[in-house]
Design a protein around this motif. Structure first.
Motif, PDB file in Angstrom:
ATOM      1  N   PRO A 195       5.006   5.745  -1.475  1.00 49.93           N
ATOM      2  CA  PRO A 195       4.213   4.795  -2.266  1.00 49.93           C
ATOM      3  C   PRO A 195       5.085   4.177  -3.355  1.00 49.93           C
ATOM      4  CG  PRO A 195       3.052   6.887  -1.987  1.00 49.93           C
ATOM      5  CD  PRO A 195       4.461   7.110  -1.532  1.00 49.93           C
TER       6      PRO A 195
ATOM      7  N   VAL B 221       5.242  -0.533   0.122  1.00 52.56           N
ATOM      8  CA  VAL B 221       5.327   0.829   0.645  1.00 52.56           C
ATOM      9  C   VAL B 221       6.665   0.968   1.361  1.00 52.56           C
ATOM     10  CG1 VAL B 221       4.322   2.585   2.153  1.00 52.56           C
ATOM     11  CG2 VAL B 221       2.824   0.967   0.960  1.00 52.56           C
TER      12      VAL B 221
ATOM     13  N   HIS C  88      -0.652   2.335   0.412  1.00 52.37           N
ATOM     14  CA  HIS C  88      -0.120   3.422   1.235  1.00 52.37           C
ATOM     15  C   HIS C  88      -1.233   4.263   1.845  1.00 52.37           C
ATOM     16  CE1 HIS C  88      -0.785   5.385  -2.668  1.00 52.37           C
ATOM     17  NE2 HIS C  88      -0.879   6.512  -2.002  1.00 52.37           N
TER      18      HIS C  88
END
Length: 248
Positions: free
Chosen positions: A139, A115, A145
């Motif tokens: 993401p 992430v 995420h």
């Protein structure tokens, strides 16, 4: 018999000003292991000492946070790639997202989640706590995420989900212009602080929040963001136009 649950480990690579902020915010929620070869100890502002260890110890944690200058991200990813355990989550906290995300995607093994993050605050602006501040999440790999977003909201942060490109385009203006103007004003000498207007006080406050950032932050914002150069040129072109109005 009481069942003991293992606390999630967090490896923090980099213990500069922002690394300390991350550690302070997360110390109550994770078992933190810090790696920063430039530090003799990992002490928080309140005096607490965190475990300071090797790159291997930090990179083998459940969650690995890369809190290093953007220019060092690619090399760091190469170093930690073989050390990351399957199922780990890797996050960066850089002011630019396209280059760090590309490096993580290319160099980190497929068995880790990724992430990209950009906390839109720093040690000065978040001195009274994280609640109410913003964080951008990009993401990259996997669905972690969602957990990161939920945790950030639980901390009181406003979460913005965005692509690396959209992030960098907006930050070229939001941070690029702020730091550029602050740098120019700071180099013009001390700003007046007695006979001031409300608008000037806001300007002084903005300058004060960024003028002491390390050079690596300014470099990332102005040089590593691929959209910053064109915006700077547009800004100076318009500044020249405004200047010309008073010279004719």
């Amino acid at each position: 018999m009481e069942v003991q649950h293992r606390q999630t480990t967090l490896g923090l690579i980099g213990f500069g000003a922002f690394g300390r902020l991350v550690a302070s915010a997360f110390a109550a929620h994770f078992d933190i292991r810090v790696c920063d070869p430039a530090r003799a100890e990992a002490r928080l502002d309140d005096g607490r000492l965190l475990a300071l260890g090797s790159m291997q110890e930090a990179a083998s944690c459940d969650v690995v946070v890369l809190a290093v200058p953007v220019a060092r991200m690619r090399h760091l990813c190469e170093v930690i790639a073989p050390m990351l355990r399957p199922g780990a989550l890797v996050l960066d906290v850089g002011s630019v997202k396209l280059a760090p995300v590309a490096a993580m995607q290319e160099l980190l093994p497929d068995h880790v989640g990724i992430v990209g993050t950009h906390p839109l605050f720093g040690p000065q602006s978040a001195a009274q706590g994280l609640a109410g501040h913003k964080i951008v999440l990009c993401p990259v790999r996997g669905t972690a995420h969602r957990r990161v977003a939920a945790f950030c909201r639980w901390l009181g942060l406003e979460v913005i989900i965005e692509t690396p490109e959209a992030h960098d385009r907006d930050m070229a203006m939001v941070q690029g212009m702020t730091h550029l103007i602050a740098k120019v004003l700071a180099e013009m000498g001390p700003l007046p602080d007695r006979m001031t207007t409300a608008s000037f006080d806001l300007l002084r406050r903005a300058v004060g929040m960024v003028e002491n950032d390390p050079p690596t932050v300014l470099h990332a914002i102005e040089a590593a963001n691929p959209f910053a150069a064109d915006l700077r040129e547009a800004f100076f072109d318009r500044a020249a136009d405004v200047r010309a109005r008073f010279e004719t």
